[in-house]
Design an enzyme around this catalytic site. Structure first.
Site, short mmCIF file in Angstrom:
data_model
loop_
_atom_site.label_atom_id
_atom_site.label_comp_id
_atom_site.label_asym_id
_atom_site.label_seq_id
_atom_site.Cartn_x
_atom_site.Cartn_y
_atom_site.Cartn_z
N ASN A 166 0.80 -1.22 0.00
CA ASN A 166 0.00 0.00 0.00
C ASN A 166 0.83 1.27 0.00
O ASN A 166 0.29 2.37 -0.12
CB ASN A 166 -0.98 -0.02 1.19
CG ASN A 166 -2.08 -1.04 0.98
OD1 ASN A 166 -2.19 -1.64 -0.08
ND2 ASN A 166 -2.90 -1.25 2.01
N ARG A 214 -2.10 -10.95 -5.10
CA ARG A 214 -2.14 -9.50 -5.26
C ARG A 214 -1.34 -8.79 -4.17
O ARG A 214 -0.89 -7.67 -4.36
CB ARG A 214 -3.59 -8.99 -5.20
CG ARG A 214 -4.41 -9.31 -6.43
CD ARG A 214 -5.75 -8.58 -6.40
NE ARG A 214 -5.54 -7.27 -5.81
CZ ARG A 214 -6.26 -6.76 -4.81
NH1 ARG A 214 -7.27 -7.41 -4.32
NH2 ARG A 214 -5.99 -5.58 -4.33
C1 UD1 Z 1 -6.80 1.65 1.62
C2 UD1 Z 1 -5.98 0.39 1.56
C3 UD1 Z 1 -6.80 -0.80 2.02
C4 UD1 Z 1 -7.39 -0.54 3.40
C5 UD1 Z 1 -8.13 0.79 3.44
C6 UD1 Z 1 -8.57 1.18 4.84
C7 UD1 Z 1 -4.47 0.82 -0.28
C8 UD1 Z 1 -4.05 0.46 -1.64
N1 UD1 Z 1 -5.57 0.19 0.19
O1 UD1 Z 1 -7.91 1.49 0.74
O2 UD1 Z 1 -5.95 -1.94 2.06
O3 UD1 Z 1 -8.28 -1.58 3.72
O4 UD1 Z 1 -7.25 1.84 2.97
O5 UD1 Z 1 -7.48 1.21 5.71
O6 UD1 Z 1 -3.85 1.61 0.39
N2 UD1 Z 1 -14.77 6.06 1.10
C9 UD1 Z 1 -15.84 6.79 0.60
N3 UD1 Z 1 -15.60 7.62 -0.47
C10 UD1 Z 1 -14.36 7.75 -1.03
C11 UD1 Z 1 -13.29 7.00 -0.51
C12 UD1 Z 1 -13.53 6.15 0.56
O7 UD1 Z 1 -16.97 6.71 1.08
O8 UD1 Z 1 -14.22 8.53 -1.99
C13 UD1 Z 1 -15.01 5.13 2.24
C14 UD1 Z 1 -14.81 3.66 1.84
O9 UD1 Z 1 -15.97 3.12 1.27
C15 UD1 Z 1 -14.47 3.04 3.18
C16 UD1 Z 1 -13.69 4.15 3.90
O10 UD1 Z 1 -14.01 5.35 3.21
O11 UD1 Z 1 -15.66 2.77 3.89
C17 UD1 Z 1 -12.19 3.97 3.92
O12 UD1 Z 1 -11.72 3.82 2.60
P1 UD1 Z 1 -10.27 4.30 2.16
O13 UD1 Z 1 -9.50 4.73 3.36
O14 UD1 Z 1 -10.43 5.26 1.03
O15 UD1 Z 1 -9.65 2.95 1.61
P2 UD1 Z 1 -8.78 2.75 0.31
O16 UD1 Z 1 -7.89 3.92 0.09
O17 UD1 Z 1 -9.65 2.27 -0.79
#
Ligand code: UD1
Length: 416
Positions: free
Chosen positions: A23, A397
């Site tokens: 990540n 992955r």
């Molecule tokens: C990253 C990690 C993943 C980890 C997650 C939470 C990477 C490549 N992946 O994923 O392994 O499980 O952080 O620690 O770094 N959300 C929204 N809108 C958005 C973006 C996010 O509602 O535009 C919500 C998501 O649905 C989720 C929460 O925010 O419920 C956290 O997501 P996020 O921190 O963005 O996770 P990722 O960056 O996808």
């Protein structure tokens, strides 16, 4: 279709090196297009997600090569600003290319990203932030068509501390006009690693690790060298394996501090875990105790990525562990497979109640997502008899040489 066969039931023993953090590597590889020079990214794990990033970089016209654990990107020849749908669907992190490509090329075209099926993963916060910074984004038929003359720094308040959105904003802001301040930023260690890469490339980023990050835009970034931090979720996987199967393991090249939330839960459960510099020693000789309540939270809380792994250990613990999954809506799919192995788990919405059982049994199980798949392997190590684990594309992955890593700890494991 390949599968992993694990014959469980014996304690682990041995030493293994922790790979670099997936990540961290993914956003740093995306950041490499921000400069027209050469980025040398060390400790870059050899994974299918990293391969996908390399393929995206090559599609964009960059040179990207792996030699050992180092990926070298030369972005001087970048001549495209689109990412094909097939590459976007391979992983969720492809979306962090959006801020970087837009910043470098002023245009970007891509579809919505793919990734693990652990519930809805919207990108509204990414898009809203980039719009606030001046991007025009048209969402049409599953595609994003984006343009920006020049990103302009501003204050961005994230309603929740999204890791990916924080990264996308940092990438867009690094070469923006003026300063961007991110409020309620994600505090994960991978954000600090991205800050360190950007600063080594001539950026001016501060505050990563806290919930306010300042990015002072600079006109240009340059090529640089950077070493990716150790993977705290791989660390959590190996610690959970030792907790579940028992025995004594040594992890080298780890970052104990980054894994402290998981270490604390496993220590409370009766594991002995000691840190010395970048080395972690973990042993479990007596009975594993239940963990009470485990609630996933943004960093520095207990990581959602470690929930499945620790649950696999909790299945064999003495007593009841209650998990609350606060980050993703559908992150208990591994529980259905753990039931096949004799686990006692009840799920109601975001809560999973795990009653430890005296024995797990080998079974045919299938990975449903990356960490869920690794969790099934953790359970298999503690189970009596043979487990056949399929769905390895998920595990590949995020884990480099998964079987070799566990075999180094004495596990009876082979890919067939
Ligand atoms: C990253 C990690 C993943 C980890 C997650 C939470 C990477 C490549 N992946 O994923 O392994 O499980 O952080 O620690 O770094 N959300 C929204 N809108 C958005 C973006 C996010 O509602 O535009 C919500 C998501 O649905 C989720 C929460 O925010 O419920 C956290 O997501 P996020 O921190 O963005 O996770 P990722 O960056 O996808």
């Amino acid at each position: 279709m390949s599968a992993i066969v694990i014959t469980g039931g014996k304690p682990l023993s041995g030493s293994v090196r922790v790979q670099g953090a997936k990540n961290s590597a993914l956003p740093i590889l995306a950041a490499s297009v921000l400069n027209a020079g050469q980025s040398v990214v060390g400790n870059c794990p050899d994974l299918s997600d990293v391969d996908s990033s390399i393929r995206i970089l090559r599609h964009l016209g960059c040179a990207a090569e792996r030699a050992g654990d180092t990926v070298t990107v030369n972005a001087s020849g970048m001549n495209r600003f689109d990412i094909p749908e097939s590459l976007m669907r391979e992983m969720r992190s492809s979306v962090v290319f959006l801020g970087a490509i837009l910043s470098r090329a002023g245009e970007a075209v891509m579809s919505y990203p793919g990734g693990c099926d652990i519930g809805p993963r919207p990108i509204d916060l990414h898009l809203s932030a980039l719009r606030q910074m001046g991007a025009e984004i048209c969402e049409e038929g599953g595609f994003l068509r984006c343009k920006v003359k020049e990103f302009t720094g501003c204050g961005i308040h994230l309603p929740l501390p999204s890791v990916g959105a924080t990264e996308n904003i940092m990438l867009a802001a690094a070469r923006a006009r003026g300063t961007t301040r991110i409020f309620n930023a994600a505090r994960e260690p991978e954000i600090a690693d991205l800050q360190n890469y950007l600063n080594a490339a001539g950026g001016r980023v501060s505050g990563a690790g806290s919930s306010t990050i300042d990015v002072e835009g600079v006109p240009e970034l340059r090529g640089t060298e950077h070493r990716v931090i150790p993977d705290r979720i791989v660390t959590a996987t190996l610690l959970s394996a030792a907790a579940a199967a028992g025995g004594e393991v040594t992890l080298t090249d780890a970052c104990p501090l980054d894994a402290s939330a998981v270490i604390s839960v496993l220590t409370d459960a009766g594991c002995e875990i000691t840190a010395r510099g970048t080395e972690l020693r973990a042993s479990r000789r007596g009975t594993l105790r239940a963990m009470g309540r485990v609630r996933t939270m943004p960093h520095p809380g207990f990581p959602t990525d470690a929930q499945a792994l620790v649950m696999a250990a909790a299945c064999r613990a003495d007593g009841v562990t209650v998990f609350s999954e606060k980050i993703f809506q559908n992150r208990y799919q591994h529980a259905m497979e753990l039931l096949r192995m004799g686990a006692d788990i009840q799920i109601e919405g975001e809560v999973a109640v795990v009653r430890g059982v005296p024995k797990l049994y080998g079974a045919r199980v299938c990975s449903t997502d990356l960490r869920g798949g690794a969790a099934l392997a953790v359970a298999a190590l503690a189970a009596e008899g043979e487990t056949e684990l399929s769905g390895l594309e998920h595990i590949d992955r995020g884990y480099e040489k998964f079987e070799a890593m566990l075999a180094a700890l004495g596990a009876d494991i082979k890919r067939v």
